[in-house]
Design an enzyme around this catalytic site. Structure first.
Site, PDB file in Angstrom:
ATOM      1  N   HIS A  78       6.721  -3.740 -13.637  1.00 22.18           N
ATOM      2  CA  HIS A  78       6.315  -4.712 -14.649  1.00 22.18           C
ATOM      3  C   HIS A  78       4.960  -5.307 -14.313  1.00 22.18           C
ATOM      4  CE1 HIS A  78      10.824  -5.033 -14.350  1.00 22.18           C
ATOM      5  NE2 HIS A  78      10.666  -4.676 -15.609  1.00 22.18           N
ATOM      6  N   HIS A  80       3.035  -8.705 -14.070  1.00 26.24           N
ATOM      7  CA  HIS A  80       3.426 -10.105 -13.859  1.00 26.24           C
ATOM      8  C   HIS A  80       2.261 -11.029 -14.193  1.00 26.24           C
ATOM      9  CE1 HIS A  80       7.497  -9.888 -11.884  1.00 26.24           C
ATOM     10  NE2 HIS A  80       7.180  -8.611 -12.060  1.00 26.24           N
ATOM     11  N   HIS A  96       7.333 -12.150 -15.479  1.00 25.68           N
ATOM     12  CA  HIS A  96       6.734 -11.058 -16.246  1.00 25.68           C
ATOM     13  C   HIS A  96       5.655 -11.617 -17.170  1.00 25.68           C
ATOM     14  CE1 HIS A  96      10.385  -8.148 -15.921  1.00 25.68           C
ATOM     15  NE2 HIS A  96       9.957  -8.578 -14.745  1.00 25.68           N
ATOM     16  N   HIS A 104      12.969 -10.198 -22.485  1.00 28.50           N
ATOM     17  CA  HIS A 104      12.728  -8.963 -21.754  1.00 28.50           C
ATOM     18  C   HIS A 104      13.330  -7.729 -22.430  1.00 28.50           C
ATOM     19  CE1 HIS A 104      12.107  -6.215 -18.441  1.00 28.50           C
ATOM     20  NE2 HIS A 104      13.349  -5.806 -18.643  1.00 28.50           N
ATOM     21  N   HIS A 113       8.657  -8.276 -23.450  1.00 24.04           N
ATOM     22  CA  HIS A 113       7.508  -8.939 -22.830  1.00 24.04           C
ATOM     23  C   HIS A 113       6.320  -7.987 -22.921  1.00 24.04           C
ATOM     24  CE1 HIS A 113      10.486 -10.989 -19.802  1.00 24.04           C
ATOM     25  NE2 HIS A 113      10.368 -11.708 -20.900  1.00 24.04           N
ATOM     26  N   ASP A 116       6.421  -5.482 -19.911  1.00 20.33           N
ATOM     27  CA  ASP A 116       7.530  -4.544 -19.715  1.00 20.33           C
ATOM     28  C   ASP A 116       7.026  -3.109 -19.798  1.00 20.33           C
ATOM     29  OD1 ASP A 116       9.178  -6.738 -19.529  1.00 20.33           O
ATOM     30  OD2 ASP A 116      10.066  -6.487 -21.521  1.00 20.33           O
ATOM     31  N   HIS A 157       9.907  -2.985  -8.523  1.00 18.66           N
ATOM     32  CA  HIS A 157      11.163  -3.621  -8.131  1.00 18.66           C
ATOM     33  C   HIS A 157      12.082  -2.624  -7.428  1.00 18.66           C
ATOM     34  CE1 HIS A 157      10.578  -7.431 -10.359  1.00 18.66           C
ATOM     35  NE2 HIS A 157       9.775  -6.669 -11.095  1.00 18.66           N
ATOM     36  N   ARG A 174      11.393  -7.586  -5.507  1.00 23.89           N
ATOM     37  CA  ARG A 174      10.051  -7.027  -5.637  1.00 23.89           C
ATOM     38  C   ARG A 174       9.717  -6.307  -4.332  1.00 23.89           C
ATOM     39  NH1 ARG A 174       7.366 -12.294  -8.694  1.00 23.89           N
ATOM     40  NH2 ARG A 174       9.067 -12.477 -10.184  1.00 23.89           N
TER      41      ARG A 174
END
Length: 182
Positions: A78, A80, A96, A104, A113, A116, A157, A174
């Protein structure tokens, strides 16, 4: 080329904010669209690779490159909201990237988002060739720009993203992070 409508008079000199060497709007757009990059590091601070970013002709931003030394299997990835990646947990990257205030995931009726992205599938040798497009972002000056004030980051992730659970698709911890830069 049309210059400025209102010159600025200083003493006996007339100055214009459109100097002969200042870039046109088209040149500025081209410079911003030239690309960006992100160098990712794991929780121990070791480099796991870098990706290049470029505007995609069909919209969005294309990420390409190779990552290594990652755990095998699928991983959520993702964009951020903060341009900050402090190990070991990368919490400094924030949530995010979500300038439009959605929920999400592509599978969420109130999503997605802007940050994403599809899952990465890392091979058994810890490598993955990356080629994906983030459809809801840009490198140009806009509310959804990855090059906004304060920056943005790319986070990998531990688990795959389920593309529907708010706020992070149940993608877990993460494990790698990099600041997106011009």
């Amino acid at each position: 080329m049309r210059c400025c409508a209102f010159p600025i008079v200083v003493g006996v000199l007339t100055l214009s904010s459109c100097a002969p060497n200042s870039p046109s709007a088209e040149a500025q757009r081209a410079r911003l669209a030239d690309g960006a990059r992100v160098e990712l590091r794991n929780t121990q601070g070791n480099r796991v690779g870098s990706l290049t970013l470029a505007m995609n002709s069909g919209g969005g931003v294309q990420f390409t490159g190779r990552l290594t030394d990652l755990p095998p299997g699928p991983h959520g990835v993702h964009i951020h909201e903060n341009g900050n990646c402090e190990p070991p947990d990368f919490a400094s990257a924030g949530a995010h990237y979500n300038p439009s205030g959605k929920q999400h995931g592509e599978g969420n009726p109130n999503g997605p988002h802007a940050g994403d992205i599809a899952n990465l599938n890392v091979k058994a040798n810890g490598m993955v060739d990356v080629a994906f497009i983030a459809q809801h972002v840009t490198l140009l000056e806009a509310p959804n720009s990855l090059l906004k004030a304060g920056g943005t980051s790319l986070v990998i992730h531990a688990n795959p993203d389920d593309f529907k659970t708010d706020p992070s698709g149940n993608s877990g911890e993460r494990i790698a992070c990099g600041v997106i830069t011009r």
